[in-house]
Design a protein around this motif. Structure first.
Motif, short mmCIF file in Angstrom:
data_model
loop_
_atom_site.label_atom_id
_atom_site.label_comp_id
_atom_site.label_asym_id
_atom_site.label_seq_id
_atom_site.Cartn_x
_atom_site.Cartn_y
_atom_site.Cartn_z
N GLN A 16 0.81 -1.22 0.00
CA GLN A 16 0.00 0.00 0.00
C GLN A 16 0.84 1.27 0.00
O GLN A 16 0.32 2.35 -0.30
CB GLN A 16 -0.96 0.01 1.20
CG GLN A 16 -0.28 0.13 2.57
CD GLN A 16 0.00 -1.22 3.20
OE1 GLN A 16 0.36 -2.15 2.51
NE2 GLN A 16 -0.19 -1.32 4.50
N TYR A 17 2.12 1.14 0.34
CA TYR A 17 3.00 2.32 0.37
C TYR A 17 3.91 2.32 -0.85
O TYR A 17 4.50 1.30 -1.19
CB TYR A 17 3.87 2.30 1.63
CG TYR A 17 3.09 2.23 2.93
CD1 TYR A 17 2.32 3.30 3.36
CD2 TYR A 17 3.15 1.10 3.74
CE1 TYR A 17 1.62 3.25 4.57
CE2 TYR A 17 2.47 1.04 4.94
CZ TYR A 17 1.70 2.12 5.35
OH TYR A 17 1.01 2.06 6.54
N SER A 70 2.73 7.73 -4.74
CA SER A 70 1.29 7.47 -4.56
C SER A 70 0.46 8.59 -5.16
O SER A 70 0.78 9.78 -4.99
CB SER A 70 0.96 7.33 -3.07
OG SER A 70 1.68 6.26 -2.50
N SER A 72 2.54 7.32 2.93
CA SER A 72 3.74 6.68 2.40
C SER A 72 5.00 7.42 2.86
O SER A 72 6.01 6.79 3.23
CB SER A 72 3.68 6.62 0.88
OG SER A 72 2.64 5.78 0.43
#
Length: 298
Positions: free
Chosen positions: A101-102, A106, A115
């Motif tokens: 997800q990081y 982003s 992030s």
């Protein structure tokens, strides 16, 4: 728990001296990485590295061995003690990105901020464990946004991260990735563009020779382009696509080391063994890898 001496039938490796006219590397340049031990405990990984005679590691901060997120990270002292008990030093860290997800570019502002905090926490972990360097990359952008937009977002975030790294005494080392992993820094030209655009003393460049091999580039290309700003390597036997141990791909180790010697590179050569075929028996892979590398150790 299962011990590394019980893993398959390979014995602990014997020390070998470089020579026979071969290009040489120093033992301390060979740096282990724990990513392919993700299905085993950190204790098991460290025990195996001590058996192998490994002194330096690049610590992959994956949750199976160390937990870090945007809000914080697990206690450092127990990990520091384990490292000391096994006589192992963390020289660099890699905070997992892109597949998670990081990531460094982003697209949504709130996720970009999460992030940023996550990667800063990874830098703090590295500093607290004694590392002076950390691996970073460009992240990736949407394919349906402009190239300039995704490049600018990555550039600005990498600058912020380098600024924070400077306060910790850490140098960030940017790697390129394969063009199926990113659409920002995927070859030497996009790496040079990003490096020049960020223009920060705490951002340097590294080679991942799987990514560079996949792009059709050579070590000579990178040394000629970046000179002494090339400070670190992920150094594997590619085919050129996979992160193989030496002997399992089609990269000439002797030719790679001749180039490294010719350009007087004395940085770390990290064994980022990342292909899933090694995950069930990582110690066996490490022993096989070290048996080949030790032929070149002076």
């Amino acid at each position: 728990s299962k011990r590394c001496t019980e893993t398959k039938s390979l014995p602990c490796i014997k020390r070998m001296e470089g020579g026979n006219g071969l290009p040489t590397i120093k033992r301390e340049q060979i740096v282990s990485m724990n990513q392919h031990y993700r299905r085993f405990s950190l204790d098991y990984y460290l025990e195996c590295q001590e058996k192998l005679g490994v002194e330096n590691i690049e610590f992959w901060l994956g949750a199976s061995h160390f937990y870090v997120d945007s809000k914080g990270y697990e206690a450092i002292q127990p990990v520091r003690k384990k490292l000391q008990d096994h006589h192992i030093k963390v020289v660099s860290v890699t905070t997992p990105s892109c597949a998670y997800q990081y990531q460094y570019a982003s697209q949504e502002k709130e996720i970009l901020e999460e992030s940023f905090r996550y990667f800063c926490n990874g830098l703090r972990v590295g500093a607290e464990l004694g590392a002076d360097r950390a691996v970073v990359n460009s992240g990736w952008g949407y394919w349906n946004e402009s190239e300039d937009d995704r490049f600018r977002r990555s550039q600005e975030n990498l600058y912020r991260i380098a600024e924070y790294a400077q306060t910790l005494g850490i140098t960030c080392m940017m790697e390129s990735m394969r063009n199926d992993e990113t659409n920002i820094v995927y070859d030497i030209h996009s790496a040079k563009r990003m490096f020049d655009a960020v223009n920060h003393p705490n951002l340097k460049v590294m080679v991942d020779n799987i990514a560079t091999g996949n792009a059709g580039e050579t070590l000579e290309d990178w040394f000629e382009t970046f000179g002494t700003d090339l400070v670190h390597m992920h150094f594997l036997d590619g085919d050129p696509y996979l992160h193989n141990v030496w002997g399992d791909g089609n990269t000439s180790l002797e030719q790679q080391l001749e180039t490294i010697n010719r350009y007087h590179f004395d940085g770390y050569l990290v064994q980022e063994i990342a292909d899933e075929k090694y995950f069930c028996n990582p110690y066996y892979a490490d022993v096989k890898n070290m048996r080949i590398l030790e032929k070149f150790m002076g």
